[in-house]
Structures are given as structure tokens and as C-alpha cells.
Motif scaffolding. Structure first.
Motif, PDB file in Angstrom:
ATOM      1  N   GLN A  56       0.829  -1.073  -0.071  1.00 22.30           N
ATOM      2  CA  GLN A  56       0.187   0.083  -0.033  1.00 22.30           C
ATOM      3  C   GLN A  56       0.797   1.281  -0.126  1.00 22.30           C
ATOM      4  N   ALA A  57       1.882   1.285   0.810  1.00 23.26           N
ATOM      5  CA  ALA A  57       2.720   2.314   0.801  1.00 23.26           C
ATOM      6  C   ALA A  57       3.472   2.583  -0.450  1.00 23.26           C
ATOM      7  N   ARG A  59       2.475   1.872  -3.441  1.00 23.98           N
ATOM      8  CA  ARG A  59       1.337   2.257  -4.344  1.00 23.98           C
ATOM      9  C   ARG A  59       0.980   3.663  -4.090  1.00 23.98           C
ATOM     10  N   LEU A  60       0.868   4.192  -2.931  1.00 30.50           N
ATOM     11  CA  LEU A  60       0.414   5.493  -2.560  1.00 30.50           C
ATOM     12  C   LEU A  60       1.590   6.398  -2.610  1.00 30.50           C
ATOM     13  N   THR A  62       4.071   6.674  -0.501  1.00 23.96           N
ATOM     14  CA  THR A  62       4.306   7.173   0.995  1.00 23.96           C
ATOM     15  C   THR A  62       5.724   6.556   1.202  1.00 23.96           C
ATOM     16  N   SER A  83       3.013   7.043   7.949  1.00 27.22           N
ATOM     17  CA  SER A  83       1.811   7.840   7.129  1.00 27.22           C
ATOM     18  C   SER A  83       0.702   7.008   7.508  1.00 27.22           C
TER      19      SER A  83
END
Length: 95
Positions: A56-57, A59-60, A62, A83
Motif C-alpha cells: 500500500q505504501a 502504491r501510494l 508514501t 503515514s
């Protein structure tokens, strides 16, 4: 009228110094209530469902790996990111 009841994240309580999570909750409020009931110290963090926290990090945007070991299983399996939505708890009290 359609009401979206899909859960997009889950709240995980990780006690200070603990190796494993102490509880998993569908809401921030239920996790904080449980932590208060037991006067716990630790961090309550919202994790994505059906996606790893590291994925997720990435992909985003962050998190970006800076060292080769940050692409290895040991790092990815224990990944968390500042984050991510979270709250620190001391003796059951959100900080």
C-alpha cells in the motif's frame, strides 16, 4: 438506497514491547475502548485489507525503498509506516 458496508481497513493494537498484535478491531473507537479497559500502552494502527502495508505504501508513494534489504521478506513482513493512520496509547489513554 445502497449503503456501502464494505470495510476498507482494520485497526490492529500492538502493545509496547509485544511481538504479536494484542487485538484487531473494525473501528478506531472499539480499539481505543478495549485499550482503555485494560490500561494498555502501545499503538493502534489502521491496516489495509487484502493488501500488505508495504504494498500500500509503495502504491501510494508514501514509501520508496532506499536499501536492498527493504525489498526483502523480513522487512516487508514487519513493515509499518508513519503515514498509516494510527494513535499512540499510554495506560489506556490516547496521546
Amino acid at each position: 438506497m445502497n449503503i456501502n458496508t464494505e470495510i476498507h481497513g482494520i485497526w490492529v493494537f500492538h502493545g509496547a514491547g509485544a511481538r504479536f498484535a494484542g487485538g484487531v478491531f473494525v473501528s478506531r473507537e472499539s480499539g481505543l475502548t478495549w485499550a482503555a479497559k485494560h490500561s494498555l500502552t502501545g499503538v493502534l494502527t489502521r491496516y489495509p485489507l487484502n493488501e500488505g502495508a508495504c504494498d500500500q505504501a509503495l502504491r501510494l508513494g508514501t514509501f520508496m525503498p532506499k536499501r536492498p534489504e527493504q525489498c526483502e521478506a523480513l522487512f516487508i513482513g514487519g513493515f509499518t509506516c508513519a503515514s498509516m493512520e494510527h494513535v499512540h496509547v499510554e495506560d489506556g489513554i490516547p496521546q
